[in-house]
Enzyme design. Structure first.
Site, PDB file in Angstrom:
ATOM      1  N   LYS A 109       0.853  -1.193   0.000  1.00  0.00           N
ATOM      2  CA  LYS A 109       0.000   0.000   0.000  1.00  0.00           C
ATOM      3  C   LYS A 109       0.881   1.231   0.000  1.00  0.00           C
ATOM      4  O   LYS A 109       2.001   1.192   0.499  1.00  0.00           O
ATOM      5  CB  LYS A 109      -0.866   0.016   1.259  1.00  0.00           C
ATOM      6  N   GLY A 221     -20.741   6.880   3.639  1.00  0.00           N
ATOM      7  CA  GLY A 221     -19.636   7.213   2.730  1.00  0.00           C
ATOM      8  C   GLY A 221     -20.113   7.106   1.288  1.00  0.00           C
ATOM      9  O   GLY A 221     -20.140   6.019   0.717  1.00  0.00           O
ATOM     10  N   TYR A 222     -20.518   8.255   0.708  1.00  0.00           N
ATOM     11  CA  TYR A 222     -21.066   8.222  -0.651  1.00  0.00           C
ATOM     12  C   TYR A 222     -19.994   8.649  -1.647  1.00  0.00           C
ATOM     13  O   TYR A 222     -20.182   9.544  -2.460  1.00  0.00           O
ATOM     14  CB  TYR A 222     -22.304   9.134  -0.727  1.00  0.00           C
ATOM     15  N   GLY A 223     -18.840   7.976  -1.570  1.00  0.00           N
ATOM     16  CA  GLY A 223     -17.766   8.226  -2.537  1.00  0.00           C
ATOM     17  C   GLY A 223     -17.892   7.260  -3.691  1.00  0.00           C
ATOM     18  O   GLY A 223     -18.996   6.803  -4.022  1.00  0.00           O
ATOM     19  N   ASN A 224     -16.762   6.909  -4.287  1.00  0.00           N
ATOM     20  CA  ASN A 224     -16.756   6.037  -5.452  1.00  0.00           C
ATOM     21  C   ASN A 224     -17.428   4.691  -5.170  1.00  0.00           C
ATOM     22  O   ASN A 224     -18.454   4.349  -5.777  1.00  0.00           O
ATOM     23  CB  ASN A 224     -15.285   5.854  -5.875  1.00  0.00           C
ATOM     24  N   ALA A 225     -16.896   3.945  -4.194  1.00  0.00           N
ATOM     25  CA  ALA A 225     -17.444   2.608  -3.909  1.00  0.00           C
ATOM     26  C   ALA A 225     -18.884   2.699  -3.391  1.00  0.00           C
ATOM     27  O   ALA A 225     -19.769   1.969  -3.853  1.00  0.00           O
ATOM     28  CB  ALA A 225     -16.561   1.903  -2.888  1.00  0.00           C
ATOM     29  N   GLY A 226     -19.130   3.626  -2.467  1.00  0.00           N
ATOM     30  CA  GLY A 226     -20.455   3.724  -1.845  1.00  0.00           C
ATOM     31  C   GLY A 226     -21.548   4.094  -2.831  1.00  0.00           C
ATOM     32  O   GLY A 226     -22.645   3.507  -2.818  1.00  0.00           O
TER      33      GLY A 226
END
Ligand code: GLU
Length: 419
Positions: A109, A221-226
């Protein structure tokens, strides 16, 4: 450590999880020790001139955790709160992730301490190229293959690939994944994390006889994945998304939120807060609402011993890395909540990254349909293996997933003659 204070350091948490799983299988203490620290940590300093002429220095990392099963793999996170402990923990989880879903890769990472929201396009590009220049001897298609993570994206991967290829003087698309499709990225990579998580949710729902049609889903979490998870669960399984959140707050509507409208609102106003027809809540309140599926899809340590007892979801599907502490895990398990652990639930991203590496080696590209069919197979098998292992050892799913992963990594180390 004071018994009352919950451990929240991500690397210590990852070591504790590993230790608990090692105990369950009676792993030799010295093998545990070998597995509990990374192979290599690289710390770099990037000094560059900003657009306004100011000189700034950024600190960056790459942690290579374990390479026994193949080239190491893992994203690069650009975040103001990035730190060495987090990078180490995330590299450990990448190792267990690749082993759990049985793709032939090790774990790594990377990260840079910065706030990309405050950087211009030109500065982002300079930072990306500088990072890969400093690491050019340590990454490569057969060494360590970076990818996107929090606040990095396909454009940043494209600059990094270009810089690497310029340095080595030849094309090497498999040096990095999550690239734009036009530059050798895989079809389906953008939605892969969400898609993989949703296959696990489908399987978990089957196990408890939960009909996903109209099932109530909350996404923290309403980002890319969410946001992709919300759209796919809504469109493909008919789920009702009743609550979503981001770093600015949470919104709720028990009749359901239209995922695409929420995304448009977020793109326009930079938050989901204020979305038409919703009631505003705090992130903490959102997690404790009555629902069928709760999806933590942001950062670490959101389900702790403080709130675990108040979680009412039947299924917790961890699209984020490290959202649940070990103390919280015990409480959820006791309360009968099905947890789909992070390095299983969010392994769709790295699985399609692996497909992208394979396509890059061959310069032969698959259709989205082929990608998703292969992903479904990998995720469904990993989910079933995990649940069965957990049953075999009478433990929770996280420990089940750890046991599978540890056995595979230890086996590879033995076969190589390392231990
Ligand atoms: N950053 C993603 C993860 O945490 C993807 C890593 C990759 O594709 O290498 O799994």
């Amino acid at each position: 450590m004071n018994e009352q204070v919950e451990e929240l350091d991500p690397f210590k948490i990852s070591q504790k999880q590993l230790y608990n799983a090692s105990k369950l299988i009676g792993l030799d203490e010295n093998i545990y020790k070998a597995l509990s620290e990374p192979e290599k940590i690289i710390t770099i300093k990037i000094t560059m001139k900003m657009d306004n002429g100011e000189i700034k220095t950024f600190k960056g990392f790459r942690c290579q955790y374990n390479s026994a099963r193949g080239p190491m793999k893992g994203g690069i996170r650009w975040h103001p709160d990035e730190n060495e402990s987090l990078v180490k923990a995330l590299s450990a989880w990448m190792t267990w992730k690749c082993a759990c879903v049985s793709i032939p890769l090790g774990g790594a990472k990377g990260g840079i301490i910065c706030n990309p929201k405050e950087l211009s396009e030109n500065e982002l590009q300079k930072l990306a190229r500088n990072y890969i220049r400093k690491l050019s001897g340590d990454v490569g298609p057969n060494i360590d293959v970076p990818a996107p993570d929090v606040y990095t994206n396909p454009q940043i991967m494209a600059w990094m690939m270009d810089e690497y290829e310029t340095i080595i003087g030849e094309h090497a698309p498999s040096v990095i994944t999550g690239k734009p499709v036009e530059l050798g990225g895989s079809e389906g990579r953008g939605v892969a994390t969400a898609k993989g998580g949703n296959y696990c949710i489908r399987e978990a729902a089957k196990d408890i006889g939960l009909d996903l049609k109209d099932a109530k889903v909350i996404i923290q979490g309403y980002g890319n994945a969410g946001s992709y998870a919300a759209s796919l669960l809504h469109n493909e399984y008919g789920c009702r998304i009743i609550g979503i959140s981001d770093s600015k707050g949470a919104v709720f509507n028990k009749e359901g939120i239209e995922p695409l409208k929420a995304l448009e609102h977020k793109q326009k106003t930079s938050s989901v807060v204020g979305l038409d027809g919703t009631q505003q809540l705090t992130n903490e309140e959102l997690l404790e609402l009555e629902c069928d599926v709760l999806i933590p899809a942001a950062l670490e340590n959101v389900i702790t011993k403080k709130n675990a007892g108040s979680i009412k979801a039947k299924i917790v599907a961890e699209l984020a890395n490290g959202p649940t502490t070990p103390d919280a895990d015990e409480i959820l398990y006791k309360n009968g909540v099905i947890v789909i652990p992070d390095f299983l639930c969010n392994a769709g991203g790295v699985s399609v990254s692996y497909f992208e590496m394979v396509q890059g080696y061959y310069l032969h590209f698959w259709s989205e349909k082929e990608v998703f069919a292969s992903l479904d197979k990998i995720m469904t098998k990993a989910y079933r293996d995990t649940v069965n292992k957990a049953k075999e050892y009478n433990t929770n799913n996280r420990m089940g997933a750890y046991i599978i992963a540890i056995e595979r990594v230890v086996n590879a180390m033995k076969l190589r003659g390392w231990i």
